[in-house]
Scaffold this motif. Sequence first.
Motif, PDB file in Angstrom:
ATOM      1  N   GLY A 135       0.815  -1.212   0.000  1.00  0.00           N
ATOM      2  CA  GLY A 135       0.000   0.000   0.000  1.00  0.00           C
ATOM      3  C   GLY A 135       0.844   1.255   0.000  1.00  0.00           C
ATOM      4  O   GLY A 135       0.346   2.359   0.223  1.00  0.00           O
ATOM      5  N   GLN A 161      -6.724   0.753  -1.207  1.00  0.00           N
ATOM      6  CA  GLN A 161      -7.450  -0.313  -0.541  1.00  0.00           C
ATOM      7  C   GLN A 161      -7.493  -1.553  -1.426  1.00  0.00           C
ATOM      8  O   GLN A 161      -7.477  -2.672  -0.948  1.00  0.00           O
ATOM      9  CB  GLN A 161      -8.900   0.127  -0.279  1.00  0.00           C
ATOM     10  CG  GLN A 161      -9.028   1.331   0.608  1.00  0.00           C
ATOM     11  CD  GLN A 161      -9.169   0.926   2.055  1.00  0.00           C
ATOM     12  OE1 GLN A 161      -9.565  -0.197   2.340  1.00  0.00           O
ATOM     13  NE2 GLN A 161      -8.848   1.814   2.953  1.00  0.00           N
ATOM     14  N   THR A 162      -7.580  -1.334  -2.721  1.00  0.00           N
ATOM     15  CA  THR A 162      -7.718  -2.467  -3.637  1.00  0.00           C
ATOM     16  C   THR A 162      -6.385  -3.145  -3.894  1.00  0.00           C
ATOM     17  O   THR A 162      -6.295  -4.364  -3.963  1.00  0.00           O
ATOM     18  CB  THR A 162      -8.297  -1.988  -4.974  1.00  0.00           C
ATOM     19  OG1 THR A 162      -9.372  -1.117  -4.719  1.00  0.00           O
ATOM     20  CG2 THR A 162      -8.778  -3.148  -5.809  1.00  0.00           C
ATOM     21  N   PHE A 172     -14.484   7.835   2.073  1.00  0.00           N
ATOM     22  CA  PHE A 172     -13.167   7.498   2.611  1.00  0.00           C
ATOM     23  C   PHE A 172     -12.510   8.776   3.081  1.00  0.00           C
ATOM     24  O   PHE A 172     -12.394   9.720   2.332  1.00  0.00           O
ATOM     25  CB  PHE A 172     -12.278   6.894   1.515  1.00  0.00           C
ATOM     26  CG  PHE A 172     -12.678   5.523   1.091  1.00  0.00           C
ATOM     27  CD1 PHE A 172     -13.351   5.322  -0.105  1.00  0.00           C
ATOM     28  CD2 PHE A 172     -12.382   4.418   1.876  1.00  0.00           C
ATOM     29  CE1 PHE A 172     -13.708   4.051  -0.506  1.00  0.00           C
ATOM     30  CE2 PHE A 172     -12.742   3.144   1.477  1.00  0.00           C
ATOM     31  CZ  PHE A 172     -13.409   2.958   0.289  1.00  0.00           C
ATOM     32  N   THR A 211      -8.956  10.140   4.990  1.00  0.00           N
ATOM     33  CA  THR A 211      -7.651   9.719   5.488  1.00  0.00           C
ATOM     34  C   THR A 211      -7.112  10.767   6.434  1.00  0.00           C
ATOM     35  O   THR A 211      -7.027  11.942   6.094  1.00  0.00           O
ATOM     36  CB  THR A 211      -6.666   9.536   4.315  1.00  0.00           C
ATOM     37  OG1 THR A 211      -7.273   8.696   3.347  1.00  0.00           O
ATOM     38  CG2 THR A 211      -5.373   8.900   4.806  1.00  0.00           C
ATOM     39  N   PRO A 238      -6.448   5.321   7.638  1.00  0.00           N
ATOM     40  CA  PRO A 238      -7.550   5.311   6.667  1.00  0.00           C
ATOM     41  C   PRO A 238      -8.866   5.049   7.377  1.00  0.00           C
ATOM     42  O   PRO A 238      -8.961   4.152   8.195  1.00  0.00           O
ATOM     43  CB  PRO A 238      -7.205   4.140   5.735  1.00  0.00           C
ATOM     44  CG  PRO A 238      -6.136   3.358   6.404  1.00  0.00           C
ATOM     45  CD  PRO A 238      -5.710   4.048   7.652  1.00  0.00           C
ATOM     46  N   THR A 265      -6.570  -5.209   4.097  1.00  0.00           N
ATOM     47  CA  THR A 265      -6.835  -3.781   4.275  1.00  0.00           C
ATOM     48  C   THR A 265      -7.145  -3.522   5.730  1.00  0.00           C
ATOM     49  O   THR A 265      -7.451  -4.437   6.484  1.00  0.00           O
ATOM     50  CB  THR A 265      -8.058  -3.305   3.478  1.00  0.00           C
ATOM     51  OG1 THR A 265      -9.220  -3.945   4.016  1.00  0.00           O
ATOM     52  CG2 THR A 265      -7.915  -3.640   2.028  1.00  0.00           C
ATOM     53  N   ASN A 269      -9.112  -0.440   8.069  1.00  0.00           N
ATOM     54  CA  ASN A 269      -9.832   0.828   8.104  1.00  0.00           C
ATOM     55  C   ASN A 269     -10.442   1.047   9.468  1.00  0.00           C
ATOM     56  O   ASN A 269     -10.795   0.090  10.144  1.00  0.00           O
ATOM     57  CB  ASN A 269     -11.006   0.796   7.116  1.00  0.00           C
ATOM     58  CG  ASN A 269     -10.571   1.094   5.716  1.00  0.00           C
ATOM     59  OD1 ASN A 269     -10.029   2.142   5.442  1.00  0.00           O
ATOM     60  ND2 ASN A 269     -10.821   0.166   4.825  1.00  0.00           N
TER      61      ASN A 269
END
Lengths: 362, 94, 1045
Positions: free
Chosen positions: C596, C611-612, C978, C980, C989, C1021, C1023
């Motif tokens: 990332g 994220q992907t 989203f 950050t 995130p 991921t 979050n």
Amino acid sequence: MTHTEGSQRLVLDHSPGLEGLARDLPLQQALAKHGEAELIHANIPYYRGVFNEILDKLEQKSPLVEGGEAGCIYIGAGGLQLIYPDDNALTDAVRDVVAEFEPQMGIAGNKFLASLAAQQSPPGDCKILNGDAGAFLKDLACDVLPVSLKSRNKLRDFGLATLGQIAALQPGPFQSQFGPEGKRIWELSRGIDSTPLYPRFMEEAIEASTTLPSVTVSLDAILFAVESVLAGIFAGKALKGRGIRRLTLWTRSWNAETWERSINFKEPAMDVRSTITRIKRTLENYPQPGPVEQAGIKITGLGYPGGRQRSLFSDIRAKEHLAEDIKQLELKLGNPQVYTVKEVEPWSRIPERRYALAPTNR
Amino acid sequence: MVEDTGKALRPGTYKPVNTPEELKVEEDAEGLPVTVKGKRRQAVISIEDRWRIDDEWWRAAPVSRLYYNVLLASGQRAVLYKDLISNKWYEQEY
Amino acid sequence: MPYAELHCHSYYSFHDGASSLEELIVRAKDLGYRALAITDHDNLCGAMQYAQLSKSLDIQGIIGAEVTLEGGFHITLLAKDRKGYSNLCRLITAAHARGERNDPTLPIKLLSEHTKGLIALSGCPKGEVSQLASKSRLSEAKKLIKQYLDWFGVDNYYIELQHNSAFGDTARNTVLLKLAEETGARVVATGNVHYHVRERHRLQDCLVAIKNCKSLEETHRERRANSEYYLRSVAELEELFRSHPEALENTLKIAEQCTLDLTKDLSYIFPDYPTPEGHTPLSYLEKLCYEAATRRYGSITPQVRERLDEEFKLIKKYSLAGFLLMYHEVIRLGREVMIDLGLSDPNLTLEENPPGRGRGSSVALLAGYLIGLSHIDPLKYKLSLERFLPADTMSSVPDIDLDFPRSIREELILRTHEKWGWQHAALTGTIATYQIKGAVRDLGKALGLPEAEIDRLAKQSDWGSAKKLGKKMGRMPNFKDKIEAPVWRDLIQLAAELDGFPKYMGQHPGGMILSSTPLIDIVPVQRGAIEGRFVCQWDKDSIDDAGFVKIDFLALGALSQLQDAVDLIKERTGQRIDMSRIDFEDGKVYDMLCRGDAIGIFQVESAAQMQTITRLKPRNLLDMAHEVAAVRPGVGANHGVHEYLLRRTKKKPVTYDCPLEQRSLERTLGIILFQDQVNQLAIDVAGFAPSEADRMRRAFSRKHNEELIEQYHQKFLAGAKEHGVPEETAETVFKKFNGQYMFPESHAFAFGVTAYQASWLKYYYPLEFFVAIFNQQPMGFYNLETLKEDARRHGITALNPDINKSKAKCLIENGALRIGFLNVTGLGEASAEAIESGRQRGGEFKSIGDFLERTGVLEEVALNLAGSGAFDSLETNRRKVKWEIGLRYRPINTQIPLPLPVAQDMVELKAPSDWERMKEEYNVLSLYPGGHIMARLRPRFNGGFHTSRDIEKLRDGAFITAAGLVIRRQRPHGKVVFITLEDEFGHIPCMVFGKVYEQYEYTFRSAFLIIRGRLTRRDGTCNVVINKAESFNALEKVPASKDWR
């Protein structure tokens, strides 16, 4: 609270707790900081009216009364010991006058110190400054200085946060850095203020206004309304043969925005026509903030005309005769009696908007 | 909001000219004027012209009128209009 | 009696027409009109779109325009056939070529020279004939009519009778009829239509007010008299023209004569290429390719020869040689520009240092790689021709976009105009449309609503469709009680109607169309806002429909960044890296991405991408292409990303809704990731022809397209049925199509390569990478402060600007990044130049006075430099520096510093604290090189707060309380937001769901937040799902967050 200056909307005042706002900050910036704040538009004419009333009453108590910024009044107390033997007597007298408000009062040796003292006094009470101002001023923030925004920012940039810090420096460098304002800043930081009191004097004012039958942005319609107001004034007795030297023209729009401009006449304007020419120019040069609902005139200066030769030509005489006849009629039956058809919006698709009757000018 | 105040006359104000005057009119099935009841009852012989105005829809009192220039039985010409909001008829010079 | 409307304005008559093409044509069809002509003012912006639309909806669409003549008179022109259309384009072009921009006038003489194929109608009441008639200048009117009859012929010139129940219409028409009789001209009835239904007249009134920049109140004279300018029923028209039915009959006569079909008749020819003596385009192309191949590979290997043979067969078959050579020519021009601007070494060959990159099907062409069109060696990466250039789609123009670095783009556009001439090269037009902000402002002003409130409403409305105004107002405390208030409710209704309306025509940032036949026979061209530029009246969609060759001169900041970085590496190491030959399968680089660590990397740095990518875990270029394509609105609309990831990580099996999907979707695990797959599905599942499939796909992204989509829907179902696909399945497949943006595979691939190249640079040459990205700002998803923090994590320190060490742009200094002068607020090129040259001439600056004297910069610039620490090497107390500067610009407000003695006026000032220095640096540099603000604020947030470092170690489900600076807000599909946060250790995130977002909407706009929520970990991921937020204040001016939709 906002007010309009020219075409800009500026902040006039705000509820405590809203950070980052100052008087005369452009409204855009203020909203950027506090988007959810409620906006109240200042009704300046009203405030001024109330303020003037207070000043009127205070002038009964002391001959030296100066109206400063809205809400701030300087009273010269020197030489009044016979009437007010001590401070309490003075403050009681003031409190009497301003009964509905709880004034914050301050007594000191000059205007600056007195106003600072007043700001620190609790509502309804009085703070008295005697002796050395230094200790009092030392820890006050530089925000209390009545200086330009630029200077204020500069003071902050240099880390000069209190009056004491400024006072500790030499006046010479200060003036070099801040220019002429620098001297004043330095003096004020030491409690030195030699500005005198400027008392106001009585002005005779004649006022009249009208509500327009239909809210409009049309300059012609507004001019029309103002003309009829002027006609009323010139028909009445208040002028006593004098002409207009100075007037304030104001309008109020449907959402309570006010617009105001003062007009001075070198030669006193003796009739509607000469007055209206100037007014027309003013209206053209200073656009209205919105559709107008009310318009009015306040005459603040009157004067007698210089000598003028009467014309030898008969048609002018005829007009004067006509004017004289109309005047007689009106005196007999009440005013106004004779109307002229005038164009308002002759191009309108709505027929009843095109023309109107107005009292004939003299 | 802009209100149409229609204020009473005061010294110093001005009064408009050519205000519409209400009239009684009988219509046919399509809404066209057939009879006009002014001082006396008159039939409408023909409709010479017709025009419409729509304005001030953003105000409290919008203007929406269908004007007719008609020839009456007496040979007299008149300009009428139907107020499309109140459905009343008026006479007014154009 | 049937009727055809021949005078109708759509919303492409800017600020005059109040209905869309779709609304007009659907209504016309409902009313039973035989045909509808669209005659917008002096433009054909909507012509192609209209042609497509009317064809799909099966009603005759006539192309025309209302042209403004000398004297301001209007005349209506309709195109009968191709020649007429060409004449119309030329006339409109000529009208725009004179007079002021946006104020076209056509000299009458030119009209007389271009009458073939056109039918002229005398015009609305602003037409010259009507004007003369209204003024009773009958003999002049007769003379004029006779002249037009002479020019056009009696079959092609008609006198327009318009009756919109306006005062004067009847009288005017009586005169016009008489004139017609006396001159032998025919009459035709038209509606002067400006909107499709009566109720729209309100919007039209507003448009007139907006056009005049006044309120409705102030535009009584400019507005139309009534609400009768709509598409009326045939019965109403018959009643109006009952004494002259021939006026209505003639509408049909005219309609019958107009046989132009813009969807077929355009005959655009690929541009030619003038080849050198003795060569045909094909042979010349071959020559270039073989020469370059020898340089590239050392010799013509059998692999190269085989591939080139295969390609030349295709190129020959579809006559693409001239087309490719033309691209080559543009790239050569680009290279010239680069060399002229000093950005490239003239000793390098074109393919070693290509100025731009092709993006599109060309990536698969070896020939493309060899002529400098693409940057990827297709042989090395086994890119099959079949995948990127399937044989059956070659019949339409292959779509190639060229990306160029920003620095050369401007010049390149000018040179292209010069080289091809403005008649053969024009920029693509673009139509700016109304969104919520513009609608609120313009309508608010027209309606006379208070300025300050409208301003506030506009600002708070943010972005999005104007249809949502009512809803948005309902959520604003200051406006929610106004929703039912008079005038405000009009604003809401009208804004919804105005949504998506064209506002004005501008130029597309970089699209250009080239043609060997004159463009102005195909589309009108007008002057652009910038001198020397010419813009055609069609936008991207219409140009695609017309099948033009369009080159997109796109300025990709990323390309400039790569270019710069490569140059910097050369400076430092002496070695020039060939970015097309790096190792594209370096595991270490991919590891970095999978972690990332993607800030500053083109295409993969957004929140959604980050994220992907940690879940997708790319390991090669094809994976990168998938990554780049996956995070697009079009894919996300079907939960495509989610599904794809599950299948990729083997958590779900690869399935197809229908076996016919397999061919197109196999390589992407059964999920639609690329635009071309939509086409392929239409072809495979429902038997569409390739061109039809493409039209369908594009119809999805058109505005006001409900009718059109429904038509395609039915066609799809019918076609699927014929292929034996059950209806339910067909519906499921069709539902996957949407109008949101998706990448074509070749684009995704090209971007994936660029993204990898950027990653590679970040990994191996982080210093140059960051210096380059600093110098390319504004660009990308992050502000300088965040980039600086990321650089720090990669071992790069940022140093404050220094008057004796910095240059205009950032540079490398002993392994660190020295911030440049241009990063200081208020400092522009001129000042930077002054400082650099001052230093060059006289050596280093010895004192502040010396600096000011030699550079002569403005006081504000000097003060900002002081605040940024640029004078720290001379004097560390920045306040003292400012004091001295203030003294030197006496008297107050002088522009020039004076060489006066100042020593006697210096004072002792307390030096600013770290906090104060930091505040100032944020103010003046938008970043704080010395650290992060959260480090300073940490004492406030110690007990009970987690840092980003803490969060890394916590488990799924943990309760989190954290504080930080908001650096990014993103809302990919309007579902989840989203956000950050950044603190001194890294990023946090966060995700915010609908209800919580609504509750704290205003809080989330603050720069600093304290959040509370729960940590979720899924497939790599991490979050924080926020359920409570509050803002806190720390700074006056905060580095702006980048907000993205």
